[in-house]
Design a protein around this motif. Structure first.
Motif, PDB file in Angstrom:
ATOM      1  N   LYS A 616       0.809  -1.228   0.000  1.00  0.00           N
ATOM      2  CA  LYS A 616       0.000   0.000   0.000  1.00  0.00           C
ATOM      3  C   LYS A 616       0.839   1.273   0.000  1.00  0.00           C
ATOM      4  CE  LYS A 616      -0.943   0.398   4.961  1.00  0.00           C
ATOM      5  NZ  LYS A 616      -1.957   0.322   5.999  1.00  0.00           N
ATOM      6  N   ASN A 617       1.989   1.251   0.688  1.00  0.00           N
ATOM      7  CA  ASN A 617       2.823   2.459   0.685  1.00  0.00           C
ATOM      8  C   ASN A 617       4.194   2.192   0.064  1.00  0.00           C
ATOM      9  OD1 ASN A 617       0.969   4.221   1.915  1.00  0.00           O
ATOM     10  ND2 ASN A 617       1.458   3.398   3.927  1.00  0.00           N
ATOM     11  N   GLY A 618       4.265   1.129  -0.763  1.00  0.00           N
ATOM     12  CA  GLY A 618       5.559   0.734  -1.332  1.00  0.00           C
ATOM     13  C   GLY A 618       6.232   1.840  -2.107  1.00  0.00           C
ATOM     14  N   TYR A 619       5.473   2.519  -2.953  1.00  0.00           N
ATOM     15  CA  TYR A 619       6.043   3.571  -3.807  1.00  0.00           C
ATOM     16  C   TYR A 619       6.544   4.741  -2.962  1.00  0.00           C
ATOM     17  CZ  TYR A 619       6.394   7.338  -7.153  1.00  0.00           C
ATOM     18  OH  TYR A 619       6.872   8.395  -7.884  1.00  0.00           O
ATOM     19  N   GLN A 620       5.663   5.224  -2.041  1.00  0.00           N
ATOM     20  CA  GLN A 620       6.046   6.374  -1.208  1.00  0.00           C
ATOM     21  C   GLN A 620       7.262   6.057  -0.347  1.00  0.00           C
ATOM     22  OE1 GLN A 620       2.908   5.490  -1.715  1.00  0.00           O
ATOM     23  NE2 GLN A 620       1.569   7.272  -1.874  1.00  0.00           N
ATOM     24  N   GLN A 621       7.338   4.791   0.126  1.00  0.00           N
ATOM     25  CA  GLN A 621       8.455   4.398   0.992  1.00  0.00           C
ATOM     26  C   GLN A 621       9.784   4.470   0.234  1.00  0.00           C
ATOM     27  OE1 GLN A 621       8.170   3.732   4.395  1.00  0.00           O
ATOM     28  NE2 GLN A 621      10.365   4.020   4.173  1.00  0.00           N
ATOM     29  N   ILE A 622       9.791   3.969  -1.015  1.00  0.00           N
ATOM     30  CA  ILE A 622      11.027   3.995  -1.811  1.00  0.00           C
ATOM     31  C   ILE A 622      11.440   5.437  -2.097  1.00  0.00           C
ATOM     32  CG2 ILE A 622      12.041   3.392  -4.053  1.00  0.00           C
ATOM     33  CD1 ILE A 622      10.173   0.875  -3.998  1.00  0.00           C
ATOM     34  N   ILE A 623      10.466   6.274  -2.493  1.00  0.00           N
ATOM     35  CA  ILE A 623      10.754   7.684  -2.780  1.00  0.00           C
ATOM     36  C   ILE A 623      11.303   8.376  -1.536  1.00  0.00           C
ATOM     37  CG2 ILE A 623       9.670   9.928  -3.327  1.00  0.00           C
ATOM     38  CD1 ILE A 623       9.977   8.112  -5.732  1.00  0.00           C
ATOM     39  N   SER A 624      10.650   8.117  -0.390  1.00  0.00           N
ATOM     40  CA  SER A 624      11.069   8.737   0.875  1.00  0.00           C
ATOM     41  C   SER A 624      12.496   8.314   1.248  1.00  0.00           C
ATOM     42  CB  SER A 624      10.086   8.341   1.978  1.00  0.00           C
ATOM     43  OG  SER A 624      10.534   8.773   3.220  1.00  0.00           O
ATOM     44  N   ASP A 625      12.792   7.014   1.084  1.00  0.00           N
ATOM     45  CA  ASP A 625      14.140   6.511   1.412  1.00  0.00           C
ATOM     46  C   ASP A 625      15.187   7.109   0.480  1.00  0.00           C
ATOM     47  OD1 ASP A 625      13.179   5.003   3.460  1.00  0.00           O
ATOM     48  OD2 ASP A 625      13.198   3.093   2.388  1.00  0.00           O
ATOM     49  N   PHE A 626      14.834   7.278  -0.795  1.00  0.00           N
ATOM     50  CA  PHE A 626      15.789   7.850  -1.758  1.00  0.00           C
ATOM     51  C   PHE A 626      16.025   9.328  -1.447  1.00  0.00           C
ATOM     52  CE2 PHE A 626      17.257   8.967  -6.160  1.00  0.00           C
ATOM     53  CZ  PHE A 626      18.299   8.054  -6.222  1.00  0.00           C
ATOM     54  N   GLU A 627      14.962  10.052  -1.122  1.00  0.00           N
ATOM     55  CA  GLU A 627      15.100  11.473  -0.755  1.00  0.00           C
ATOM     56  C   GLU A 627      15.929  11.634   0.517  1.00  0.00           C
ATOM     57  OE1 GLU A 627      10.993  12.697  -0.576  1.00  0.00           O
ATOM     58  OE2 GLU A 627      11.164  13.814  -2.450  1.00  0.00           O
ATOM     59  N   SER A 628      15.741  10.693   1.464  1.00  0.00           N
ATOM     60  CA  SER A 628      16.465  10.755   2.742  1.00  0.00           C
ATOM     61  C   SER A 628      17.882  10.207   2.622  1.00  0.00           C
ATOM     62  CB  SER A 628      15.713   9.962   3.815  1.00  0.00           C
ATOM     63  OG  SER A 628      14.375  10.353   3.875  1.00  0.00           O
ATOM     64  N   ARG A 629      18.265   9.797   1.410  1.00  0.00           N
ATOM     65  CA  ARG A 629      19.608   9.281   1.111  1.00  0.00           C
ATOM     66  C   ARG A 629      19.902   7.968   1.823  1.00  0.00           C
ATOM     67  NH1 ARG A 629      23.960  13.825  -0.116  1.00  0.00           N
ATOM     68  NH2 ARG A 629      24.498  12.139  -1.525  1.00  0.00           N
ATOM     69  N   ASN A 630      18.838   7.177   2.052  1.00  0.00           N
ATOM     70  CA  ASN A 630      19.031   5.829   2.595  1.00  0.00           C
ATOM     71  C   ASN A 630      19.289   4.824   1.473  1.00  0.00           C
ATOM     72  OD1 ASN A 630      18.494   6.764   5.190  1.00  0.00           O
ATOM     73  ND2 ASN A 630      16.281   6.501   4.928  1.00  0.00           N
ATOM     74  N   ILE A 631      19.221   5.296   0.226  1.00  0.00           N
ATOM     75  CA  ILE A 631      19.475   4.454  -0.956  1.00  0.00           C
ATOM     76  C   ILE A 631      20.550   5.144  -1.790  1.00  0.00           C
ATOM     77  CG2 ILE A 631      18.460   3.552  -3.103  1.00  0.00           C
ATOM     78  CD1 ILE A 631      15.713   3.601  -1.647  1.00  0.00           C
ATOM     79  N   ASP A 632      21.545   4.362  -2.230  1.00  0.00           N
ATOM     80  CA  ASP A 632      22.604   4.918  -3.088  1.00  0.00           C
ATOM     81  C   ASP A 632      22.263   4.762  -4.567  1.00  0.00           C
ATOM     82  OD1 ASP A 632      24.270   5.532  -0.877  1.00  0.00           O
ATOM     83  OD2 ASP A 632      24.863   3.428  -0.753  1.00  0.00           O
ATOM     84  N   VAL A 633      21.734   3.575  -4.928  1.00  0.00           N
ATOM     85  CA  VAL A 633      21.419   3.288  -6.333  1.00  0.00           C
ATOM     86  C   VAL A 633      19.964   2.838  -6.428  1.00  0.00           C
ATOM     87  CG1 VAL A 633      22.007   1.913  -8.373  1.00  0.00           C
ATOM     88  CG2 VAL A 633      23.801   2.542  -6.747  1.00  0.00           C
ATOM     89  N   LEU A 634      19.201   3.531  -7.260  1.00  0.00           N
ATOM     90  CA  LEU A 634      17.804   3.164  -7.478  1.00  0.00           C
ATOM     91  C   LEU A 634      17.666   2.604  -8.893  1.00  0.00           C
ATOM     92  CD1 LEU A 634      14.856   3.210  -6.431  1.00  0.00           C
ATOM     93  CD2 LEU A 634      14.630   5.489  -7.430  1.00  0.00           C
ATOM     94  N   ILE A 635      17.212   1.340  -8.975  1.00  0.00           N
ATOM     95  CA  ILE A 635      17.014   0.675 -10.273  1.00  0.00           C
ATOM     96  C   ILE A 635      15.516   0.687 -10.544  1.00  0.00           C
ATOM     97  CG2 ILE A 635      17.252  -1.517 -11.515  1.00  0.00           C
ATOM     98  CD1 ILE A 635      19.485  -2.094  -9.255  1.00  0.00           C
ATOM     99  N   GLY A 636      15.117   1.075 -11.756  1.00  0.00           N
ATOM    100  CA  GLY A 636      13.674   1.128 -11.988  1.00  0.00           C
ATOM    101  C   GLY A 636      13.284   1.012 -13.440  1.00  0.00           C
ATOM    102  N   THR A 637      11.987   0.749 -13.629  1.00  0.00           N
ATOM    103  CA  THR A 637      11.377   0.772 -14.965  1.00  0.00           C
ATOM    104  C   THR A 637      10.999   2.230 -15.244  1.00  0.00           C
ATOM    105  OG1 THR A 637       9.247   0.289 -13.953  1.00  0.00           O
ATOM    106  CG2 THR A 637      10.505  -1.586 -14.796  1.00  0.00           C
ATOM    107  N   GLN A 638      10.053   2.473 -16.182  1.00  0.00           N
ATOM    108  CA  GLN A 638       9.734   3.854 -16.549  1.00  0.00           C
ATOM    109  C   GLN A 638       9.147   4.666 -15.399  1.00  0.00           C
ATOM    110  OE1 GLN A 638       7.026   3.805 -19.820  1.00  0.00           O
ATOM    111  NE2 GLN A 638       5.675   2.319 -18.903  1.00  0.00           N
ATOM    112  N   MET A 639       8.815   4.013 -14.283  1.00  0.00           N
ATOM    113  CA  MET A 639       8.382   4.746 -13.095  1.00  0.00           C
ATOM    114  C   MET A 639       9.402   5.811 -12.689  1.00  0.00           C
ATOM    115  SD  MET A 639       6.824   2.044 -10.394  1.00  0.00           S
ATOM    116  CE  MET A 639       5.111   1.577 -10.421  1.00  0.00           C
ATOM    117  N   VAL A 640      10.701   5.521 -12.857  1.00  0.00           N
ATOM    118  CA  VAL A 640      11.729   6.470 -12.410  1.00  0.00           C
ATOM    119  C   VAL A 640      11.848   7.669 -13.344  1.00  0.00           C
ATOM    120  CG1 VAL A 640      13.119   4.702 -11.232  1.00  0.00           C
ATOM    121  CG2 VAL A 640      13.643   5.296 -13.598  1.00  0.00           C
TER     122      VAL A 640
END
Length: 827
Positions: A616-640
């Motif tokens: 239910k909050n999968g998308y927002q969680q990934i975006i939030s983690d990337f904004e907070s710099r908890n992710i170094d590399v984000l791999i994605g389909t056209q969503m990115v």
């Protein structure tokens, strides 16, 4: 005594039929009936449906005996006259039954039928809601049986026309339709710090600060309180609750927050984040436009004086949203409503947050993931033209169906996106085009925004049908990203590639990570690998329902079809020859994630695709983690590629550009250019120039060269010449017919027959029939026929002729079971 008048009404029903049906009005309802209200009518054998009255007259139908309407559901119209005109226009243009248009337009709560399944509302509390005898009987029955349809409820209560009671119970939140419960949109929630009611006056707060200052150990508690008052604002004895994580990020001690909670000063509550985003807009200054943005905004206003539609072509990162905000503000000051269309609502969280900061409660979000109660609430607020709420609707394509009263501005963001096009079910409309038509009905203005406009929109500016405003510099003068190519053909010959990663890309990634920058990698295919094959005999596991190979998903360890969701465990040996020499061909986002973890150990990697964002909050969680710099590399389909704005992305890698360019679609180059440019635009958004690496076996391909040059104009002109030469949009309209049936021989016979009929009228403009790339989906064989029609041809007459030919086709008895799918302007 006044003469007794017999009235009849024409009614649209939410079924796939093009005609409206005539019903007789009982004499006692003559004074209550009015156009555009809902009525309950009998249809078929013992079936009741909700329809909409379009016309009141005294003409007796000659072909059948009119049945009586059972009940009027509304005291006033629930759709507007302009909406009805739009529905008729859509039915005619998209060759869709008007019943399908009604079905797509209305929230399910408005369409109660005998088969509608009813359940108790999860929030229903018998202690707080008083029930009359009939309501009590229905609640009692649902307590025992859980799910009942309207027919069963009518039998239990002994009331034939049960819909009015059901409508009333839905409004009281006692019951709801089962489909709503299944589709219920669960908003993102979080733990919020709330100032308790005992400390919301100045005197109480001053006393509390004196007590805290008297103790040296209370410094951190004082800091928490100050932070809450500064960020939440203290106005009219109210303080906006703050997300606890935000306070921690701003240096507040968690133990100090907990101590104040124990003392009764603060309260920790789990709230819907959307609930507290309607702050008082006076707290936020409207964005100051740069000189380039100001010039663009002025040019848009000037062009609106002579043009209904203007295209804003602004490069990625140029600040189109700030211009939108100023134009919205001007429309609101004139008392107008605004429709802001976005391609996919799930991918626009950042945009909605920004708009809410300026416009607060005037923003309404409308899309199909909200349950019907929420959609009905927004529908009614828009219909009543409420001056304080929902003046701006932000929504996906379905929001064009809302009952606007005084629409002044339509904004279509990322107007080139194919997700504006509805694929299934009918009507297969384009949200961008309907936005333009809707705007025309209101004599309003339409602003189309994109860095890479669709060829159709760009050609309309060249023909002077639309205005064109260009915004060619990034906000804060940041340069466009540097785009380089990695030649995969050379790297494989020289054996320098590491799996699916070129040596060049890996070196750039390591350098970016050393600079503490984030990386986005784009691969437009989900799953682990698309094909398993036997090295000896070439066998590949195929879907049993579709003519396509199964994709391997490593995380769930299954082979899965992406067309019908058929799945099966992976094979260990080849069922054809018994060999265990099975190899994987191709790669999806899961494989990229796995391989990269081995090549760059210790790097924090995340994946954003359809599979990883299902929760239910999968998308927002990934975006939030990337904004907070908890992710170094984000791999994605056209969503990115869509509408994301990150501060620290230094590098973007496009892993397989050739897959985008080699599709069998006349729009393949256009989509490839748009996707590569949009993904590239994620690099270097704030103060530093970013870098993009495109991996391809053909670095000299003209489309890739134009992407590297950031040269949309040259690309578009080349593509326009090709389209003109080969009779494709925007110079020709395309109508696609798909013949579907489970019997392959019947599909062949029917397709040949229909194509022959089309050729008698349209001659060489007819292409096909041909099997598509995937000739069978969900056990239905498919054959496609294209009809190309010149733009100058009278479109209404063309559609009427196509309808006649379709009716002739269906008059052949053996073709009655064939499904003929009509797609006007396929995306």
């Amino acid at each position: 005594m006044s003469e007794r008048v017999t009235l009849f009404v024409d009614v649209i029903l939410p079924i796939a039929l093009s005609q409206e049906f005539t019903y007789r009005v009982p004499f006692e309802l003559n004074d209550s009936i009015q156009p555009l209200v809902r009525v309950i009518v009998p249809f078929g054998k013992g079936k009741l449906m909700t329809g909409i009255v379009t016309k009141i007259h005294q003409e007796i139908p000659t072909l059948y005996q009119a049945k009586y309407i059972e009940h009027i559901l509304d005291e006033q119209a629930i759709i507007t006259e302009k909406q009805y005109l739009l529905w008729k226009w859509m039915a005619q243009y998209y060759m869709a039954p008007i019943g399908d248009v009604m079905n797509a337009a209305l929230p399910s709560n408005f369409k109660l039928a005998s088969e509608t399944k009813i359940v108790l509302h999860p929030d229903f509390d018998e202690q707080t809601i008083s029930l009359d005898d009939r309501e009590f009987t229905i609640v009692e029955a649902l307590s025992i049986q859980e799910v009942l349809d309207l027919k069963e409820i009518a039998e239990i209560t002994g009331i034939k026309t049960i819909q009015p009671i059901i409508k009333k119970m839905m409004e009281k939140r006692i019951i709801l339709a089962q489909e709503e419960l299944n589709d219920k949109f669960t908003p993102k929630t979080g733990l919020f710090v709330v100032l308790t009611e005992n400390y919301r006056t100045e005197e109480q707060l001053n006393l509390l600060f004196e007590q805290l200052q008297a103790k040296k150990s209370s410094v951190k508690q004082e800091q928490v309180l100050l932070q809450l008052l500064q960020m939440g604002g203290f106005k009219n004895q109210q303080v906006t609750p703050l997300l606890r994580k935000t306070m921690e990020d701003n240096g507040c001690s968690l133990s100090a927050i907990n101590t104040l909670e124990k003392q009764g000063v603060l309260r920790i509550e789990r709230l819907e984040i959307s609930r507290i985003q309607t702050e008082d807009k006076t707290k936020f200054e409207f964005p100051v436009l740069s000189d380039a943005q100001q010039n663009a905004a002025t040019s848009i206003r000037q062009q609106f004086e002579s043009k209904e539609t203007v295209l804003l072509q602004g490069i990625t990162g140029s600040g189109k949203t700030e211009i939108y905000i100023h134009l919205i503000k001007e429309a609101l000051e004139k008392g107008k409503q605004v429709l802001f269309l976005v391609p996919e609502i799930a991918l626009t969280t950042q945009l909605i947050h920004r708009l809410r900061a300026y416009f607060g409660a005037q923003i309404g979000v409308y899309h199909s993931k909200f349950n019907a109660n929420e959609r009905v609430e927004i529908w009614n607020k828009v219909l009543e033209n409420n001056p304080h709420q929902f003046r701006i609707i932000v929504g996906a394509r379905s929001s064009v169906f809302l009952p606007f009263r005084d629409l002044g501005l339509v904004i279509v963001d990322e107007e080139h996106e194919s997700s504006y096009k509805q694929q299934d079910p009918s009507p297969r409309y384009n949200g961008r085009d309907i936005g333009i038509v809707l705007s025309h009905f209101f004599k309003a203005k339409t602003l189309l925004g994109s860095a890479t406009p669709s060829i159709e929109s760009y050609q309309n500016t060249r023909e002077d049908k639309y205005g064109l405003v260009e915004l060619n510099e990034r906000f804060s003068q940041v340069q466009m990203p540097e785009i380089c190519c990695a030649d995969m053909k050379k790297e494989r010959i020289n054996k320098t590639a590491n799996g699916h990663f070129s040596k060049f890309l890996l070196e750039e990634m390591k350098a970016a990570l050393e600079r503490n920058e984030q990386i986005i990698l784009f691969q437009n295919r989900r799953g682990y690998t698309p094909i398993w094959t036997c090295e000896l005999c070439g066998y590949s596991p195929n879907c049993k329902n579709c003519d396509t190979t199964l994709n391997y998903h490593k995380h769930s360890n299954i082979l899965k079809c992406h067309h019908c969701s058929y799945q099966t465990p992976p094979i260990g040996t080849c069922p054809a020859c018994g060999s265990n020499r099975l190899k994987m061909l191709g790669f999806g986002t899961e494989k990229v994630e796995d391989d990269l973890a081995l090549i760059l150990p210790g790097v924090r990697i995340a994946r954003m695709d359809f599979d990883s964002t299902r929760s239910k909050n999968g998308y927002q969680q990934i975006i939030s983690d990337f904004e907070s710099r908890n992710i170094d590399v984000l791999i994605g389909t056209q969503m990115v590629a869509k509408g994301l704005d990150f501060d620290h992305v230094g590098l973007v890698g496009i892993l397989d550009a050739d897959m985008l360019l080699n599709k069998t679609d006349f729009r393949a180059f256009e989509k490839a250019y748009q996707l590569m440019s949009q993904v590239a635009g994620r690099a270097g958004r704030r103060s530093k120039r970013g870098k993009v690496v495109i991996q391809t076996g053909n670095p000299d391909h003209w489309v890739i060269q134009k992407v590297m040059e950031h040269n949309y104009t040259d690309f578009a002109i080349n593509e326009i010449i090709e389209r003109r030469n080969y009779h494709y949009p925007p110079f020709y309209k395309i109508v696609q017919f798909t013949i579907k049936h489970k019997d392959k021989d019947l599909v062949n016979e029917a397709a040949d027959d229909f194509a022959k009929r089309l050729r008698t009228v349209f001659q060489e403009r007819v292409l096909g029939p041909e099997f598509p790339v995937i000739a069978r989906i969900q056990n239905y064989y498919l054959k496609e026929i294209l009809v190309k029609i010149e733009q100058s041809a009278p479109q209404k007459k063309v559609k009427e002729r196509l309808h006649e030919l379709t009716d002739q086709f269906y008059s052949v008895p053996r073709f009655k079971s064939i499904r003929l799918v009509i797609n006007v302007d396929p995306a």
